[in-house]
Enzyme design. Structure first.
Site, PDB file in Angstrom:
ATOM      1  N   ARG B 271       0.894  -1.051  -0.214  1.00 17.93           N
ATOM      2  CA  ARG B 271       0.022  -0.126  -0.115  1.00 17.93           C
ATOM      3  C   ARG B 271       0.937   1.165  -0.126  1.00 17.93           C
ATOM      4  O   ARG B 271       1.900   1.370   0.695  1.00 17.93           O
ATOM      5  CB  ARG B 271      -0.896   0.118   1.203  1.00 17.93           C
ATOM      6  CG  ARG B 271      -2.029  -0.961   1.206  1.00 17.93           C
ATOM      7  CD  ARG B 271      -2.895  -0.357   0.298  1.00 17.93           C
ATOM      8  NE  ARG B 271      -4.191  -1.252   0.113  1.00 17.93           N
ATOM      9  CZ  ARG B 271      -4.469  -2.312  -0.884  1.00 17.93           C
ATOM     10  NH1 ARG B 271      -3.531  -2.561  -1.565  1.00 17.93           N
ATOM     11  NH2 ARG B 271      -5.487  -2.919  -0.764  1.00 17.93           N
ATOM     12  N   GLU B 300      -4.465   7.536  -5.156  1.00 19.41           N
ATOM     13  CA  GLU B 300      -4.718   6.969  -6.219  1.00 19.41           C
ATOM     14  C   GLU B 300      -6.039   7.531  -6.656  1.00 19.41           C
ATOM     15  O   GLU B 300      -7.154   7.324  -5.817  1.00 19.41           O
ATOM     16  CB  GLU B 300      -4.910   5.020  -6.082  1.00 19.41           C
ATOM     17  CG  GLU B 300      -3.402   4.716  -5.746  1.00 19.41           C
ATOM     18  CD  GLU B 300      -3.566   3.287  -5.582  1.00 19.41           C
ATOM     19  OE1 GLU B 300      -4.325   2.620  -5.810  1.00 19.41           O
ATOM     20  OE2 GLU B 300      -2.531   2.704  -4.947  1.00 19.41           O
ATOM     21  N   HIS B 319      -1.845   0.470 -10.282  1.00 26.44           N
ATOM     22  CA  HIS B 319      -2.328  -0.555  -9.238  1.00 26.44           C
ATOM     23  C   HIS B 319      -3.327  -1.570  -9.780  1.00 26.44           C
ATOM     24  O   HIS B 319      -4.432  -1.865  -9.636  1.00 26.44           O
ATOM     25  CB  HIS B 319      -3.252   0.212  -8.069  1.00 26.44           C
ATOM     26  CG  HIS B 319      -3.658  -0.885  -6.841  1.00 26.44           C
ATOM     27  ND1 HIS B 319      -4.235  -0.239  -5.858  1.00 26.44           N
ATOM     28  CD2 HIS B 319      -3.642  -2.019  -6.583  1.00 26.44           C
ATOM     29  CE1 HIS B 319      -4.410  -1.201  -4.744  1.00 26.44           C
ATOM     30  NE2 HIS B 319      -3.916  -2.264  -5.749  1.00 26.44           N
TER      31      HIS B 319
END
Lengths: 407, 359
Positions: B271, B300, B319
């Protein structure tokens, strides 16, 4: 045999040497080494990863007792990677007589003692022409060791003739190479090239340039099929990694029965055309690791490329001439495969006007994916510490090659 | 250092674990009454929200919704809803409300492995069972991780630049063989990466809260600052595969980059907030890090103004390195096919989460 060098050995070393000598005289063949890998049926081929545990060591103790003959070495072609050969120390019984790029240069440097070993480096210019001349000028040479794995750079009609003639004589010529030296680096490259296309790095890098956060689906290598054309040491190293990724491996080689028990392949094909087409039909990733020989030149033809899956990736880390480059270029231009990764080419270096530079979906590397800082030094070390001691002690040499076959 | 209170034998891995290994003959002792806190239009949720062949015996879907307004809380209380399936990215608040209003909830299952998106004080004090999707994405992320290591070892940025310039320039490459990989966080992802790394001949060092010896690792460090610095000093490739918890937040920063081994490459698939992103950018700019492969970020989507976009020693992905065409669908199927049948038979649920630890 008179030895002018007096060597001190610890008692235990001499004892071990004596034991080994005893073993080698009681068995008719070379002593059987414990191979880490039971599927390796050819004890005479060496692999850097499995046969030595990360360090070079003399497998053969050379003592005045175990020494069977001298090695009087000529070096054809040389560069700084051969420092260990030039500066020594060389094993007991070995000496370097001279270095040169042509017969004349070698004749200048060499004194009356006739050489029996020739060490050839790939950087020798026009090696294919010079080598037969050297062998004829020095008929006492009985062993040629090639520092690289590919022997295509020294192959010629003359060499084949010489070799065949000598086979019938009392002093056959042995030729050995550096097979197994570069395999793991190339295997890393092969899997990287697969992942490069699976994770769609071309798209990723394009979006990165544009500062665009664009989520897209990636593919897994797991459960995909990898086809390996030319299943030698490099092919096997690739298969070993592919297996750990969970890929299915289909291999193709001249003698499929040799890989019958290989745990890294699911299927092994022979080298007929139909088998090659079948491999192309089944594979999501194709790795070509075959040497360039009379038989393999142009083997991956336009027709073979036509059998590829539409989403396939083709990787060549063997030799350029094994594939039909034009056919591959056309296929890439037409988008008939997902991509290609090429470390070798028919023309090396690529000239600036080569069509490869502008061909889309292809990862191009300048035949350097096995070029670590020390790879050629290690290849020279292999000669000095593995094969040269075997020659000196009268044992079988590792990595024999057959110039008639080309590998 | 607190110890996790979950049974590691119940951790499920998509590649290795057996499927449908529960005792199907065990009697069904209760009903699963499910609230699906998810996007009804997301086709990945179909195995639960709109199953073609119905749900497993003993399970009943009560409601589907993405926000608290879409639920009839009174109805859910009356029915005695006991299970919540969470996959909506904005689920934190609705989940909190549902937990507070409906006392009969005894089980929460998350479609993702990360629990940080729903972490809250209410959840941390939840007394029931919580399970997640750990082990479902690990092998894909392991493939990405090794590729990112190779990307820098074979100097792909240089290769690609040379192609553009039509430059045949031979240069030396590095091998992964013989190099050292360190992983911060040694859960399912860390272990999947270690499995590959060992096959490549890399040495693996792991750092985790419960350091126990592991057959894939040369050393396993505990989760203290000194060990973390040692990891950075000893490794050529450092992977962060840790979850985001109160303990891990901001754990990697300037102090670690200052002692990084020369030529170190940093890869983050855990993360973003675990890393101090500004410190990371500085370390990449001044060469304390040779490069970085980043799939996760503090915010994000990554803002267009972030310097990370233009650093040529950064491999930047949105991601998505675990985003296969089927992964979320497979995760929902895991809930329906593995954990629901276990719940109704009162068998131990797979992939338990320790909410007090946050993962």
């Amino acid at each position: 045999m008179r030895l002018t060098v007096f060597v001190m050995h610890k008692t235990r070393q001499s004892l071990r040497a004596a034991q080994r000598r005893l073993q080698s005289t009681t068995t008719a063949t070379a002593p059987s080494y414990t191979w880490a890998d039971p599927a390796r049926r050819h004890y005479k081929f060496w692999n850097r990863e499995t046969d030595v545990t990360g360090q070079y060591s003399y497998l053969i103790e050379i003592s005045p007792e175990s020494l069977q003959r001298e090695a009087r070495i000529l070096a054809l072609g040389s560069d700084e990677a051969d420092a260990a050969l030039h500066q020594g120390p060389l094993p007991l019984g070995a000496s370097l007589l001279g270095v040169g790029n042509t017969v004349e240069e070698l004749q200048q440097n060499v004194d009356k003692t006739s050489p029996n070993v020739l060490f050839v480096s790939p950087n020798c210019p026009h090696a294919a022409n010079v080598l037969p001349q050297v062998l004829q000028a020095f008929p006492s040479i009985e062993w040629v060791h090639c520092r690289s794995a590919g022997i295509d750079f020294i192959e010629s009609e003359e060499l084949v003739q010489l070799y065949t003639q000598r086979l019938q004589s009392s002093k056959p010529l042995q030729i050995t190479n550096a097979k197994g030296q570069f395999s793991s680096s190339l295997a890393e490259y092969a899997l990287m090239a697969c992942a490069y296309f699976a994770k769609n790095l071309p798209l990723l890098l394009e979006k990165q340039q544009q500062r665009s956060w664009h989520k897209y689906n990636v593919e897994e290598l797991r459960h995909k099929t990898m086809g390996i054309v030319g299943y030698g040491d490099i092919g096997r190293a690739v298969a070993k990694l592919a297996t750990v990724y969970g890929m299915r491996v289909v291999a193709l080689r001249r003698h499929p029965f040799l890989s019958r028990d290989d745990p890294y392949c699911n299927v092994v094909y022979g080298r007929d055309q139909e088998s090659l087409h079948q491999l192309m039909r089944e594979s999501d990733y194709i790795v070509c690791s075959a040497p360039s020989t009379v038989e393999t030149r142009g083997m991956v033809s336009a027709e073979a490329f036509q059998h590829m899956k539409p989403n396939a990736v083709f990787i060549n880390l063997g030799r350029g001439p094994v594939i039909d480059e034009t056919a591959l270029q056309k296929a890439l231009q037409a988008g008939r495969l997902k991509g290609a990764a090429l470390d070798v080419f028919v023309e090396e270096p690529l000239s600036t006007d080569s069509p490869w530079w502008d061909t889309p979906h292809v990862l191009i590397s300048p035949h350097n994916m096995d070029q670590t800082a020390t790879f050629m030094h290690e290849a020279t070390e292999f000669f000095l510490r593995e094969n040269l001691p075997r020659f000196l002690c009268g044992e079988d040499l590792l990595n024999p090659v057959d110039p008639v076959l080309g590998y | 250092m607190s110890k996790t209170k979950v049974d590691h034998n119940l951790f499920w891995n998509r590649e290795i674990s057996s499927k449908l290994a529960y005792d199907a003959n065990a009697p069904i002792v209760k009903e699963a009454k499910i609230i699906s806190l998810s996007d009804v239009n997301d086709p990945s949720n179909r195995p639960l929200n709109n199953p073609a062949d119905g749900l497993p015996q003993g399970s009943r879907l009560l409601a589907v919704g993405g926000s608290i307004e879409e639920f009839d809380i009174e109805m859910l209380k009356r029915e005695g809803a006991n299970t919540i399936f969470v996959s909506h990215p904005l689920a934190r608040e609705p989940l909190d409300r549902l937990l507070q209003e409906i006392p009969s909830i005894e089980w929460i299952h998350s479609r993702s492995a990360g629990m940080d998106f729903v972490a809250s004080p209410t959840l941390a004090s939840f007394q029931g069972k919580v399970t997640n999707a750990k082990g479902l994405y690990s092998s894909t992320l392991a493939e990405y991780t090794i590729m990112a290591c190779s990307y820098f070892a074979k100097d792909l940025p240089r290769l690609l630049k040379n192609k553009g310039a039509k430059n045949w320039e031979k240069y030396n490459v590095l091998e992964l063989r013989g190099s050292t990989l360190g992983t911060v966080g040694y859960g399912d992802i860390g272990r999947a990466v270690a499995r590959l790394a060992v096959a490549y001949g890399m040495k693996v060092l792991a750092l985790r809260r419960r350091p126990v010896p592991d057959d894939l690792c040369s050393v396993v460090y505990g989760n203290d600052k000194e060990s973390l610095s040692r990891l950075f000093a000893e490794c050529d490739y450092i992977l962060c595969a840790a979850p985001l918890t109160a303990e891990t937040k901001g754990m990697i920063g300037k102090e670690q980059f200052d002692v990084a081994k020369s030529g170190a490459v940093f890869i983050n698939v855990g993360r973003g907030p675990i890393v101090d992103e500004d410190a990371l950018i500085e370390a990449l700019k001044d060469g304390r890090l040779k490069g970085a492969g980043l799939d996760v970020f503090a915010t994000e989507p990554l803002s267009k103004s972030s310097p990370l976009w233009e650093l040529d020693n950064v491999l930047l992905s949105p991601h998505n390195m675990d985003q296969t065409a089927t992964f979320t669908y497979e995760s929902t199927s895991f809930f329906v096919e593995e954990n629901l049948p276990r719940f109704v038979r009162d068998l131990p649920l797979l992939n338990p989460v320790d909410v007090s630890a946050g993962y």
